[in-house]
Design a protein around this motif. Structure first.
Motif, short mmCIF file in Angstrom:
data_model
loop_
_atom_site.label_atom_id
_atom_site.label_comp_id
_atom_site.label_asym_id
_atom_site.label_seq_id
_atom_site.Cartn_x
_atom_site.Cartn_y
_atom_site.Cartn_z
N LEU A 125 5.75 -1.15 140.80
CA LEU A 125 5.75 -1.52 139.40
C LEU A 125 5.36 -2.99 139.26
O LEU A 125 5.82 -3.85 140.02
N TYR A 126 4.52 -3.26 138.27
CA TYR A 126 3.95 -4.60 138.09
C TYR A 126 4.11 -5.01 136.63
O TYR A 126 3.84 -4.23 135.71
N LEU A 134 7.36 -6.22 140.78
CA LEU A 134 8.79 -6.28 140.50
C LEU A 134 9.59 -5.63 141.61
O LEU A 134 9.47 -4.42 141.85
N PRO A 135 10.45 -6.39 142.31
CA PRO A 135 11.39 -5.78 143.25
C PRO A 135 12.33 -4.84 142.50
O PRO A 135 12.46 -4.91 141.27
N PRO A 165 12.14 3.06 141.85
CA PRO A 165 12.17 2.48 140.50
C PRO A 165 11.22 3.16 139.52
O PRO A 165 11.45 3.11 138.30
N ARG A 166 10.18 3.81 140.03
CA ARG A 166 9.25 4.52 139.14
C ARG A 166 9.89 5.75 138.52
O ARG A 166 9.35 6.31 137.56
N GLU A 167 11.04 6.19 139.05
CA GLU A 167 11.72 7.36 138.51
C GLU A 167 12.60 7.03 137.32
O GLU A 167 13.05 7.93 136.60
N LEU A 168 12.90 5.75 137.12
CA LEU A 168 13.73 5.36 135.98
C LEU A 168 13.10 5.79 134.66
O LEU A 168 11.88 5.68 134.47
N LYS A 169 13.92 6.21 133.72
CA LYS A 169 13.44 6.49 132.37
C LYS A 169 13.47 5.19 131.57
O LYS A 169 14.36 4.37 131.74
N THR A 179 7.31 -3.15 129.36
CA THR A 179 7.17 -1.95 130.20
C THR A 179 6.20 -2.23 131.34
O THR A 179 5.05 -2.62 131.11
N PRO A 180 6.63 -2.06 132.60
CA PRO A 180 5.73 -2.34 133.73
C PRO A 180 4.70 -1.23 133.91
O PRO A 180 4.87 -0.11 133.42
N VAL A 181 3.65 -1.56 134.63
CA VAL A 181 2.62 -0.59 134.99
C VAL A 181 2.64 -0.41 136.50
O VAL A 181 3.27 -1.16 137.23
N VAL A 182 1.94 0.63 136.96
CA VAL A 182 1.89 0.91 138.40
C VAL A 182 0.62 0.33 138.98
O VAL A 182 -0.47 0.55 138.47
#
Length: 338
Positions: A125-126, A134-135, A165-169, A179-182
């Protein structure tokens, strides 16, 4: 017959003051050290401020300080407060030191020479607003399992579920709320499966771990995951000097346990009584080399067991150093049931 022992406690993160939970471990270790000394053993008790990582880099900026000044402020405060509670270290050093840099690069080179480091492209996530990857702890959102809001990007503190972290809603950057992007980035990984027999031999060795702790670690070995040891800038830490990973930094959890070695080296070279001083080679021969005539004992909490009982023995083996003779692992302190 008396023994020489190098004893360590886990390194407090130099991002704030010590708290009640710290004292569980450090008073426990201090009592053990005093007891061993009372029996005639020669015990050196080293510790240091864990001084690298994204949280320090970010919070130093918020405080209007350089990361190094920020770290030193908390290192001095932590050491002062430990002394107020009667905890007496032989030295209370820092992982942001020339000695630790040298040791970190040595361990990196050793891992690579053993064929354990490889490159992997990963999705992260960026935050486009803050222009940084983002850690896990800099991502917040809703737990994908129980629906609890405001959870970090690695584990839900309510139901205990671990996740990517990409699984977080409703994921958001913890710094600015956007909102971060991938995005993809290339990182160095350690192939732990190649050294699983080495790790397992240490885990199952007599006296290294208490039986219950040993079984927990063996569970991780049954599903051994490779370990990412680099981070993207901006990052406060040691730069990777490997040309295969330009612009990357060494992940704090690689150089943090190495701080045990560098702090011991620093103590014997700079702070020990004149008659006990050792140069780095003599220190390594006496305390760290395979077959060294001294014991190495770590006191840690169960929250950092995986780093110490899985990653650390592999790092030491690759570097041609002895593994710990004993690892004493305590649980959490609960207050009002929490």
């Amino acid at each position: 017959m008396s023994e020489r022992v190098l004893v360590t406690s886990a390194l407090p993160y130099a991002n704030g003051s010590i708290h009640l939970g710290h004292l569980v471990e450090y008073i426990q270790t201090d009592i053990y050290v005093r007891y061993r000394r009372s029996t005639g053993d020669h015990v050196t008790y080293v510790c240091a401020a864990d001084s690298h990582g994204t949280p320090i880099e970010v919070n130093a900026g918020k405080a209007g300080m350089t990361p190094r000044a920020f770290v030193e402020k908390y290192r001095e405060e932590q050491h002062r407060d430990f002394r107020r509670f009667g905890v007496e270290f032989s030295t209370y050093y820092t992982t942001d030191s020339d000695e630790n840099r040298k040791w970190a690069w040595r361990v990196w080179d050793a891992l690579k020479q053993k064929g354990l480091i490889y490159k992997r492209s990963v999705e992260q996530l960026y935050c486009e607003k803050d222009a940084r990857f983002l850690p896990d702890r800099f991502v917040m959102g809703t737990c994908p399992r129980c629906g609890t809001k405001d959870q970090y990007g690695d584990v839900c503190e309510r139901c205990g579920t671990t996740y990517d972290p990409r699984e977080l809603k409703d994921a958001r950057c913890a710094l600015c709320g956007t909102t971060p992007v991938v995005r993809r980035s290339e990182h160095a990984y350690v192939d732990l499966k190649k050294v699983e027999p080495v790790i397992r031999a240490w885990v199952e060795g007599e006296g290294h771990l208490d039986p219950g702790v040993r079984e927990q670690v063996k569970g991780w070995l049954a599903d051994l995951q490779d370990w990412c040891i680099t981070r993207d800038p901006p990052y406060f830490g040691f730069p990777v000097k490997d040309p295969d990973f330009p612009g990357k930094f060494i992940y704090v959890w690689l150089d943090a346990p190495i701080g045990y070695l560098s702090s011991g080296e620093h103590y014997f070279a700079e702070e020990a009584p004149a008659g006990e001083r050792l140069d780095p080679a003599a220190f390594e021969a006496r305390y760290l080399a395979p077959g060294a005539p001294s014991r190495l004992e770590h006191f840690i909490g169960k929250d950092i067991l995986r780093f110490h009982a899985v990653f650390w023995p592999a790092m030491l083996w690759a570097s041609g150093l002895k593994a710990p003779d004993r690892m004493a692992v305590h649980g959490h302190l609960t207050v009002n049931g929490e």
